[in-house]
Design a protein around this motif. Structure first.
Motif, PDB file in Angstrom:
ATOM      1  N   UNK A   1       5.928  32.261 -16.371  1.00 48.33           N
ATOM      2  CA  UNK A   1       5.725  33.667 -16.218  1.00 48.33           C
ATOM      3  C   UNK A   1       4.353  33.997 -17.083  1.00 48.33           C
ATOM      4  N   UNK A   2       3.387  34.873 -16.486  1.00 48.10           N
ATOM      5  CA  UNK A   2       2.303  35.209 -17.029  1.00 48.10           C
ATOM      6  C   UNK A   2       2.191  36.707 -17.067  1.00 48.10           C
ATOM      7  N   UNK A   3       1.435  37.296 -17.815  1.00 48.79           N
ATOM      8  CA  UNK A   3       1.210  38.904 -18.003  1.00 48.79           C
ATOM      9  C   UNK A   3       1.136  39.528 -16.661  1.00 48.79           C
ATOM     10  N   UNK A   4       0.554  39.092 -15.781  1.00 45.69           N
ATOM     11  CA  UNK A   4       0.450  39.811 -14.619  1.00 45.69           C
ATOM     12  C   UNK A   4       1.517  39.712 -13.506  1.00 45.69           C
ATOM     13  N   UNK A   5       2.603  38.862 -14.073  1.00 44.99           N
ATOM     14  CA  UNK A   5       3.778  38.667 -13.231  1.00 44.99           C
ATOM     15  C   UNK A   5       4.692  40.001 -13.775  1.00 44.99           C
ATOM     16  N   UNK A   6       4.388  40.547 -14.746  1.00 46.54           N
ATOM     17  CA  UNK A   6       4.997  41.904 -15.048  1.00 46.54           C
ATOM     18  C   UNK A   6       4.344  43.127 -14.600  1.00 46.54           C
ATOM     19  N   UNK A   7       3.232  42.942 -13.854  1.00 44.56           N
ATOM     20  CA  UNK A   7       2.870  44.307 -13.160  1.00 44.56           C
ATOM     21  C   UNK A   7       3.521  44.852 -12.089  1.00 44.56           C
ATOM     22  N   UNK A   8       3.710  46.027 -12.067  1.00 43.78           N
ATOM     23  CA  UNK A   8       4.296  46.670 -10.905  1.00 43.78           C
ATOM     24  C   UNK A   8       4.036  46.133  -9.469  1.00 43.78           C
ATOM     25  N   UNK A   9       5.123  46.040  -8.825  1.00 44.40           N
ATOM     26  CA  UNK A   9       4.668  45.506  -7.201  1.00 44.40           C
ATOM     27  C   UNK A   9       5.528  46.457  -6.359  1.00 44.40           C
ATOM     28  N   UNK A  10       5.375  47.701  -6.229  1.00 43.62           N
ATOM     29  CA  UNK A  10       6.430  48.395  -5.424  1.00 43.62           C
ATOM     30  C   UNK A  10       6.901  47.952  -4.189  1.00 43.62           C
ATOM     31  N   UNK A  11       5.834  47.277  -3.329  1.00 46.74           N
ATOM     32  CA  UNK A  11       6.350  46.628  -2.102  1.00 46.74           C
ATOM     33  C   UNK A  11       7.619  45.648  -2.210  1.00 46.74           C
ATOM     34  N   UNK A  12       7.208  44.676  -3.279  1.00 44.38           N
ATOM     35  CA  UNK A  12       8.037  43.320  -3.587  1.00 44.38           C
ATOM     36  C   UNK A  12       9.467  44.341  -3.878  1.00 44.38           C
ATOM     37  N   UNK A  13       9.192  45.219  -4.982  1.00 49.88           N
ATOM     38  CA  UNK A  13      10.563  45.918  -5.435  1.00 49.88           C
ATOM     39  C   UNK A  13      11.527  46.437  -4.411  1.00 49.88           C
ATOM     40  N   UNK A  14      10.892  47.156  -3.390  1.00 54.60           N
ATOM     41  CA  UNK A  14      11.454  47.608  -2.343  1.00 54.60           C
ATOM     42  C   UNK A  14      12.458  46.559  -1.423  1.00 54.60           C
ATOM     43  N   UNK A  15      11.537  45.556  -1.145  1.00 52.76           N
ATOM     44  CA  UNK A  15      11.903  44.511  -0.374  1.00 52.76           C
ATOM     45  C   UNK A  15      13.098  43.936  -1.161  1.00 52.76           C
ATOM     46  N   UNK A  16      13.162  43.499  -2.387  1.00 51.53           N
ATOM     47  CA  UNK A  16      14.478  42.995  -3.098  1.00 51.53           C
ATOM     48  C   UNK A  16      15.445  44.035  -3.327  1.00 51.53           C
ATOM     49  N   UNK A  17      15.156  45.350  -3.312  1.00 52.38           N
ATOM     50  CA  UNK A  17      16.223  46.233  -3.454  1.00 52.38           C
ATOM     51  C   UNK A  17      16.935  46.287  -2.077  1.00 52.38           C
ATOM     52  N   UNK A  18      16.379  46.176  -0.909  1.00 52.64           N
ATOM     53  CA  UNK A  18      17.020  46.126   0.499  1.00 52.64           C
ATOM     54  C   UNK A  18      17.646  44.898   0.581  1.00 52.64           C
ATOM     55  N   UNK A  19      17.366  43.939   0.074  1.00 53.14           N
ATOM     56  CA  UNK A  19      18.136  42.697   0.181  1.00 53.14           C
ATOM     57  C   UNK A  19      19.480  42.670  -0.964  1.00 53.14           C
ATOM     58  N   UNK A  20      19.131  43.194  -1.992  1.00 52.81           N
ATOM     59  CA  UNK A  20      20.443  43.041  -2.972  1.00 52.81           C
ATOM     60  C   UNK A  20      21.251  44.083  -3.046  1.00 52.81           C
ATOM     61  N   UNK A  21      20.809  45.557  -2.587  1.00 56.80           N
ATOM     62  CA  UNK A  21      21.822  46.491  -2.522  1.00 56.80           C
ATOM     63  C   UNK A  21      23.104  46.430  -1.765  1.00 56.80           C
ATOM     64  N   UNK A  22      22.901  45.803  -0.638  1.00 55.74           N
ATOM     65  CA  UNK A  22      24.095  45.681   0.291  1.00 55.74           C
ATOM     66  C   UNK A  22      25.157  44.804  -0.737  1.00 55.74           C
ATOM     67  N   UNK A  23      24.537  43.479  -1.265  1.00 49.99           N
ATOM     68  CA  UNK A  23      25.330  42.506  -1.944  1.00 49.99           C
ATOM     69  C   UNK A  23      26.073  43.144  -3.229  1.00 49.99           C
ATOM     70  N   UNK A  24      25.540  44.188  -3.855  1.00 46.37           N
ATOM     71  CA  UNK A  24      25.865  44.966  -4.914  1.00 46.37           C
ATOM     72  C   UNK A  24      27.056  45.720  -4.586  1.00 46.37           C
ATOM     73  N   UNK A  25      26.754  46.484  -3.669  1.00 47.09           N
ATOM     74  CA  UNK A  25      27.789  47.429  -3.124  1.00 47.09           C
ATOM     75  C   UNK A  25      29.053  46.514  -2.705  1.00 47.09           C
TER      76      UNK A  25
END
Length: 277
Positions: free
Chosen positions: A53-77
């Motif tokens: 892990x590097x400092x830049x890995x913690x920068x916000x990446x909205x597109x990646x976050x949305x993609x992960x949410x799309x995959x993970x949300x159905x599993x959480x539900x």
């Protein structure tokens, strides 16, 4: 997991047996143990150059976050729905008296052992299918899932055999009290364990095909299977005991497994046909 287990056991003894904190002590012990486990994993990850892990890995990446949410949300539900179904079953069981609750609970303590190998196969299959999907090795996906199916069936049969033959002896480790009460509790617990053991292969197939579908990037069908589990588990738990008595609750889990497994198997067979070498 070994570190977490050792710390958890040690702190349970300290907080509950020595300090007398009761349930709260057990909860605190679990949180602390998992915290140490997480820190240990982070330390290991930092030593692996490719994923350090590097400092830049913690920068916000909205597109990646949305993609992960799309995959993970159905599993959480899906997991929430399954948990609510389990609570409904426990509500029904609580109405059958303390001896029945004790027997039912004793069998549930072995549930994790019953499905332990299935969970492991599930993780392996999801990773394997996902890697080969990325490499466009679709025939390897089919072969891998077929092999996983055979391995899961053989494993479930072996575990079922052990539980049928020695389940009552194992259950006795979780039961205490007066001799007559112990006998009644073990009768209830072993009947439930026996039914689960006979149909354990269904649970293992469920894990294989749900994991394969998740590896193919589809999380909506696993969510649908979770809903099917919920509907069947709750329906059987509420209705079957009224028709055949208390033993009807034992089939709620089996019917939930079966409904989900059938849906997942059919869905996998349809989805995999779309992938050709």
């Amino acid at each position: 997991m070994t570190v977490a287990a050792l710390i958890n056991v040690g702190l349970d003894l300290l907080f509950v047996a020595v300090f007398g904190w009761g349930v709260a002590g057990a909860a605190v012990a679990t949180v602390i143990a998992q915290g140490f486990s997480a820190l240990y994993c982070l330390m290991v990850l930092r030593k692996i150059p490719d994923i350090r892990l590097e400092k830049q890995d913690f920068y916000r990446q909205p597109a990646m976050s949305l993609r992960l949410l799309k995959v993970a949300t159905p599993l959480a539900i899906q997991n929430v729905i399954i948990s609510i179904g389990g609570l409904t079953v426990q509500y029904v069981v609580n109405g059958f008296g303390f001896l029945f609750v004790a027997g039912f609970t004793a069998s549930n303590k072995l549930y994790g052992v019953l499905e332990m190998a299935a969970v492991s196969y599930g993780y392996a299959i999801t990773t394997y299918v996902g890697q080969n999907l990325g490499a466009k090795k679709y025939q390897r996906i089919r072969k891998g899932v077929h092999s996983g199916t055979y391995m899961a069936l053989l494993t479930s049969v072996a575990i079922s055999g052990v539980m049928v033959l020695f389940g009552r002896n194992i259950l006795s480790l979780f039961v205490s009290g007066e001799p007559e009460q112990i006998r009644q509790v073990l009768d209830i617990a072993y009947k439930y364990l026996f039914i689960m053991a006979i149909f354990l292969w269904v649970l293992y197939l469920l894990y294989v095909y749900r994991s394969a579908i998740q590896g193919l990037g589809n999380t909506l069908i696993p969510l649908a299977s979770g809903i099917a589990e919920f509907v069947m588990r709750v329906s059987v738990a509420l209705l079957l005991p009224k028709l055949i008595g208390e033993d009807g609750i034992f089939y709620a889990e089996i019917c939930a497994w079966t409904s989900a497994a059938v849906l997942l198997f059919i869905s996998y067979m349809i989805i995999i046909r779309k992938y050709k070498e």
